[in-house]
Design an enzyme around this catalytic site. Structure first.
Site: not given
Length: 891
Positions: A700, A846, A849-851
C-alpha cells in the site's frame, strides 16, 4: 435437465474450495483457480457405499478421529515400532492417502541425524475456525477411554491468545516449526459433541429461494477513513459474527455417466468398468497438457489407476496393466473432443443458450444466497468440487492423485439454531453433521482426501463479513505505518546483539520488512511442494556477493552511463540549435541517469525509499549499502520462483555471512528461530502485529508513493487533464512496481508472441492510415501536389464498381479524423508496452489482497478516471466500502 447441469458443473465454474489456512487472501480468485481445478466428474458413489460398512466396523480405530484433532504419537522405547504399525494400518485403510514410513525432514544446524517425531506433533489444518470441533473430538476421545499417549513436552502458552478459551494451544519450544500431520482417514468427516447428528433436525420441505427480512446494510457508511479504526479486539477468535443464519446447503457433482469408449493397452482393446473408465477419462482429458508429461504426475496417476484396475469389487480386473507408456487413451480423448464440439454447436442455438442461462439463474436463486441476520448475502461458490486428478501448485509431490467424490455424509453444515436444515439432495444419504458456530463465517465444510485440508463454502466477496475483514486488514497496516519507525529502530539495535537467537530474529525481521518476503513455515516435502520463506531459508537459497566485485560492477555501470552521455552530447551538437539541443540532451541524460539510479535502487532494494529502507540514510551510507548484495533464489508461495539480487546493509551482510559459516546446503540459515518467535516479537512491538502485515503495509505504501510521483517516461507528467489511456498506463506501471515487490509472477502466455505480432500489425495499419489522411489533407490545402497515378485500362475501368472508388473527404472531416486515429495509435502503443512489460508480472493479486483499495479510489477521483477502468466487476463487488473515499485519502 441432467445434461444442462453437467454443463454448469464442468465449464465456467470456479473451484469452490478454499484452503483451510487462515491468511489475508480470503478471496484469492487468482491463486485458488490453480489448486483444485475440476478435470471431470468423479468416481461413482456406489464403491464408497461399500466402504461404509468396513469403516463402521472399525470405528474405534484412530482413522475415525477427526483430522483436525489427530496428534502424532511420541516415539516409544522400541524406536517408534508402534507408530510404524499405525502407519501401515492407516495406509491399508486409506488407499488414496499416500502416507510414508519415513518423512523427509530438513536438517537444522546442530540437529542430529535422527529426526524427532515430537516436532511433527500438530493438527491437520491451521484453520482457526475449527476450534469447536477440535475441542469436541478431544472430549469424545477421552470419553472412549483410549490409552493415553506418553507425556510430551509442555507446550508454551501464547500470552496473546491465552485469554481465548477456544484457541488451541501451540508450542513454540522446539527449534523448528511443527509440521502439519497428514490425514490417514479415507472418509472425510468429523466426530464430536458439538457436531450434531443431522437426523435429529427438522428438514425443510423443499429448496426455495430465501426471502430477506430487511434490506442490505451499508455498514461502511458509519466508518471514517480519516481516522485509523483498527482495534486488536477485531482479531478475537471468539467474536460473535452472526446471530441467525439460514441457507440451502450445497450442490454436488452429478453422478458419472459411462460413455463406453474403450482404451488400449499395448495395442489391445480394453473394455473398462464405469469406475475404471472414469479414472481413465480424467487422464485422457489431460494428455495434451504439460501435466501429463510430468514424471511425478504420471507416476501418481498410474498408482491410482492400478488400484482401481485390480480392485476385486470391480466386475473386471486387469492386473496386466502396469505401464503407463503402453496405455493409449486416444479413443477416449477423441470422444471428449467430439463432445466438446457438439456442445459448441448446441450453443449456437439461442433456445439452448437461454435454457442454460435459465437453469443457472434458477440454481443461483436457490443456492446462491444465505440469510444472515435477516439480510440476504451472496454465497461465494455453492458447488462442491467434482472428483478429478489433483494438480496442486508448482512441483507438488501429490500431483496426479485422485480427488475422491464428495458426498453429503462428508459435509458439515453450519446453520442457525432452531433453523430447519436443507434436505439431503442425494436419496438414501444424510449430511455428515450440523454445527451452530457463530464465531465462524462458513456455511459448509469438509476434508479433502489428498492433503487432509479443510475446505469451506464461505459467503461471497461482497458480503459484510468479507468487507469488514478486508477493511480491518488495511486498518491494521495503517497502524503499522505509524509505528514502523520505532519497530525498525528496535530490531536494528538487535542486529549487533551477542545472542545468536536475537541476532537471527532481528535479521529475519529486517528481511521481512525491507524485502517483503513471507515469514515461511517448515514443510514436509513428502506432503507439499518445497516452498520457503525467511524462517525456512536454507544455505542453498542464498549467495553472498563479493563486495569488491559489486563495487567494480557499479563503477563499470557508471562509466558506461557517462560514456553514453558524452556520445549523446556530441550527437546533439551537430544539430542547428547547438546550445538548446545540448542543454536539452544534458537535462535528459541527467534525468535518465537519475531514473536509472532509482530503478537500480528499486530492483536491488536499496536504502533510498520506503518501505525498502529509511529515507533518512545519507548518500554515503546508501552508496556503501549498494556494495553489499546477496542473491536469493528459492520457491515462494504457489511455487513461484523468487530470484533477485538485493542490496543489504553492511551489518546484515556480516550477520548472514556468520549464519552461513560451517553449514551444509540443506541446513537452515535461521535455525534458532521460527515463525512463532518472529510473530511473538512483533506482537510485543504492536498489538495484533504479525509478519504478513508488513506485505500489506509495503504494498500500500509503495502504491501511494508511485502514484504520488505523477510521472513516467512513456507518458510524461500525469494530471487530470491527461488522456485517459495515459492515466491507465501510468496506474498499471505503479501497480507493476507493487507486484514486483511482492513477487507476484505468472508464466508467459503461449500466445504472447502472436498477440504482440497482431498488435504490431494494427499499429502499422494505423500509422499508414494517418500518413494517408495527412497527405490527403496537404493536397487539399495546396501544400502538396497530387501524385500522378498510372492510367488504368478500359477493361479495368469497366470492371471497377462504385463501392471500390476512393472516398473523397473534406478538409474538415480530415481534421477530425486524424486526431482520432492518432489517439487510437497512442492507445495501441501503450497497450503493447504494457503487455510486454507485464508478460511475467501478475497485477491482479496485489489489487485483490495487498493494496488498500481506497488509495486507488482516491486517485481515480482526483484524476477523473472511471473506477471501472481500474477495478473489474469482481473487485467492485469486493470493495463497495472503499468507494466512499475522498480525494484526500492517505494510507
Amino acid at each position: 435437465g441432467k445434461n444442462l447441469h453437467f454443463h454448469l458443473m464442468s465449464s465456467e465454474d470456479e473451484p469452490i474450495a478454499k484452503n483451510g489456512k487462515s491468511n489475508d487472501s480470503s478471496d484469492n480468485e487468482d491463486s485458488s483457480s490453480e489448486d483444485d481445478i475440476p478435470i471431470s466428474q468423479g468416481i461413482k458413489s456406489r464403491a464408497a457405499a461399500k466402504d461404509d460398512k468396513a469403516s463402521e466396523s472399525d470405528s474405534s480405530d484412530d482413522d475415525d478421529v477427526p483430522i483436525a484433532a489427530k496428534k502424532k504419537s511420541v516415539k516409544t522405547a522400541t524406536n517408534g515400532c508402534s507408530m510404524s504399525k499405525r502407519r501401515r494400518h492407516g495406509s491399508m485403510d486409506s488407499p488414496h492417502s499416500s502416507s510414508s514410513s519415513s518423512k523427509k525432514k530438513r536438517k537444522r544446524f546442530n540437529d542430529s541425524d535422527e529426526s524427532d517425531d515430537d516436532d511433527d506433533d500438530d493438527i491437520a489444518s491451521s484453520s482457526e475456525d475449527d476450534v469447536p470441533i477440535i475441542k469436541a473430538a478431544q472430549q469424545i476421545k477421552t470419553a472412549q477411554n483410549k490409552p493415553k499417549p506418553p507425556a510430551k513436552k509442555k507446550a508454551r502458552v501464547d500470552s496473546h491468545n491465552s485469554s481465548d478459551s477456544n484457541s488451541p494451544s501451540c508450542s513454540s519450544g522446539a527449534s523448528t516449526p511443527r509440521k502439519r500431520k497428514k490425514s490417514s482417514t479415507s472418509v472425510p468427516g468429523y466426530v464430536g459433541r458439538e457436531c450434531n447428528d443431522a437426523s435429529n433436525y427438522a428438514v425443510k420441505d423443499s429448496i426455495v429461494p430465501l426471502e430477506p427480512e430487511k434490506g442490505a446494510l451499508k455498514w461502511w457508511e458509519h466508518e471514517d477513513d480519516s481516522v485509523v479504526s483498527y482495534s486488536v479486539k477485531d482479531d478475537s477468535k471468539s467474536k460473535i459474527k452472526w446471530h441467525t443464519l439460514d441457507h440451502n446447503g450445497v450442490v454436488f457433482a452429478p453422478e458419472y455417466e459411462a460413455h463406453g469408449v474403450p482404451m488400449k493397452y499395448d495395442g489391445k482393446t480394453i473394455k473398462l468398468t464405469p469406475d475404471q473408465e472414469e479414472v481413465a477419462t480424467h487422464f485422457a482429458l489431460m494428455i495434451d497438457t504439460d501435466w501429463a508429461q510430468k514424471a511425478k504426475f504420471r507416476k501418481n496417476f498410474m498408482k491410482e489407476f492400478v488400484k482401481i484396475l485390480t480392485d476385486k469389487r470391480q466386475a473386471r480386473q486387469y492386473p496386466e496393466i502396469v505401464e503407463l507408456v503402453k496405455c493409449d487413451f486416444t479413443p477416449i480423448a477423441e470422444w471428449w473432443q467430439s463432445k466438446k464440439e457438439d456442445e459448441v454447436e448446441k450453443k449456437k442455438d439461442q433456445e439452448y443458450k437461454d435454457a442454460l442461462k435459465e437453469e443457472k439463474a434458477e440454481f443461483d436463486s436457490r443456492f446462491g444466497f444465505a440469510l444472515v441476520d435477516g439480510i440476504l448475502e451472496k454465497v461465494g461458490n455453492y458447488k462442491v468440487e467434482p472428483p478429478g486428478l489433483f494438480r496442486g501448485r508448482g512441483e507438488h509431490p501429490k500431483m496426479g492423485l485422485l480427488k475422491q467424490r464428495i458426498l453429503p455424509k462428508h459435509i458439515i453444515l453450519n446453520i442457525g439454531e432452531n433453523t430447519p436444515i436443507p434436505p439431503c439432495p442425494i436419496p438414501g444419504q444424510k449430511w455428515g453433521g450440523v454445527i451452530h458456530d457463530k464465531t465462524v463465517t462458513y456455511i459448509a465444510k469438509w476434508i479433502e482426501n489428498i492433503n487432509g485440508q479443510h475446505k469451506f463454502v464461505y459467503l461471497g466477496a461482497s458480503s459484510r463479513f468479507k468487507g469488514e475483514h478486508d477493511r480491518k486488514k488495511y486498518e491494521k497496516a495503517r497502524v503499522l505505518k505509524t509505528k514502523i519507525a520505532k519497530i525498525r529502530k528496535d530490531y536494528e539495535s538487535k542486529l549487533t546483539s551477542k545472542s545468536l537467537m536475537e541476532k537471527q530474529l532481528a535479521t529475519a525481521v529486517w528481511m521481512i520488512d525491507k524485502l517483503s518476503i513471507r515469514v515461511g513455515n517448515e514443510k514436509d516435502t513428502d506432503e507439499e511442494a518445497d516452498t520457503v520463506g525467511v524462517c525456512s531459508l536454507r544455505k542453498e537459497h542464498m549467495t553472498l556477493l563479493d563486495p569488491s566485485e559489486v563495487k567494480k560492477s557499479l563503477a563499470k555501470q557508471k562509466r558506461k552511463r557517462k560514456k553514453q552521455k558524452t556520445k549523446n552530447s556530441k550527437h546533439s551538437s551537430k544539430k542547428k540549435n547547438t546550445k538548446n539541443s545540448s542543454d536539452s540532451d544534458d537535462d535528459d541524460d541527467d534525468e535518465d541517469e537519475d531514473e536509472d539510479d532509482e530503478a537500480a535502487d528499486s530492483e536491488s532494494s536499496s536504502e533510498d525509499d520506503e518501505p525498502i529502507a529509511s529515507k533518512a540514510k545519507s548518500k554515503a551510507a546508501a552508496k556503501a549499502a549498494k556494495e553489499y548484495k546477496i542473491t536469493l533464489d528459492f520457491l515462494g508461495k504457489d511455487s513461484m520462483r523468487y530470484h533477485q539480487t538485493v542490496a543489504v546493509t553492511k551489518q546484515v551482510y556480516a550477520n548472514l555471512r556468520s549464519f552461513l559459516s560451517g553449514k551444509k546446503d540443506d541446513m537452515d540459515i535461521f535455525e534458532k528461530i521460527d515463525p512463532n518467535k518472529v510473530n511473538d516479537y512483533l506482537r510485543d512491538q504492536m498489538e495484533g502485529l504479525t509478519a504478513k502485515v508488513f506485505r500489506t503495509h509495503n504494498a500500500s505504501t509503495t502504491l501511494q508513493q508511485e502514484l504520488g510521483k505523477g510521472y513516467h517516461p512513456n507518458c510524461g507528467h500525469i494530471s487530470a487533464a491527461s488522456k485517459l489511456e495515459e492515466k491507465i498506463y501510468f496506474y498499471n506501471q505503479c501497480n507493476m512496481q507493487v507486484a514486483i515487490l511482492c513477487n507476484h509472477q505468472r508464466s508467459v502466455s503461449k500466445t504472447h508472441a502472436e498477440q504482440l505480432q497482431k498488435m504490431d500489425t494494427q499499429i502499422q495499419d494505423l500509422k499508414d492510415a494517418i500518413a494517408e489522411m495527412e497527405e490527403e489533407r496537404d493536397i487539399l490545402t495546396g501544400k502538396k501536389k497530387a501524385r500522378k497515378t498510372p492510367k488504368k485500362k478500359k477493361d479495368d475501368d469497366d470492371d471497377e464498381s462504385p463501392s471500390k472508388k476512393k472516398r473523397v473527404r473534406t478538409e474538415e472531416q480530415l481534421d477530425k479524423l486524424i486526431p482520432k486515429k492518432q489517439q487510437m495509435l497512442r492507445k495501441k502503443e501503450l497497450q503493447k508496452a504494457m503487455k510486454e512489460d507485464n508478460k511475467e508480472v501478475a497485477l491482479g493479486t496485489s489489487k485483490i489482497n495487498y493494496m488498500d483499495p481506497r488509495i486507488t479510489v482516491s486517485w481515480c477521483k482526483k484524476m477523473k478516471v472511471p473506477i471501472e477502468k481500474i477495478f473489474n466487476k469482481s473487485l467492485l463487488d469486493k470493495f463497495p466500502w472503499a468507494m466512499q473515499s475522498n480525494k484526500k485519502y492517505l494510507f
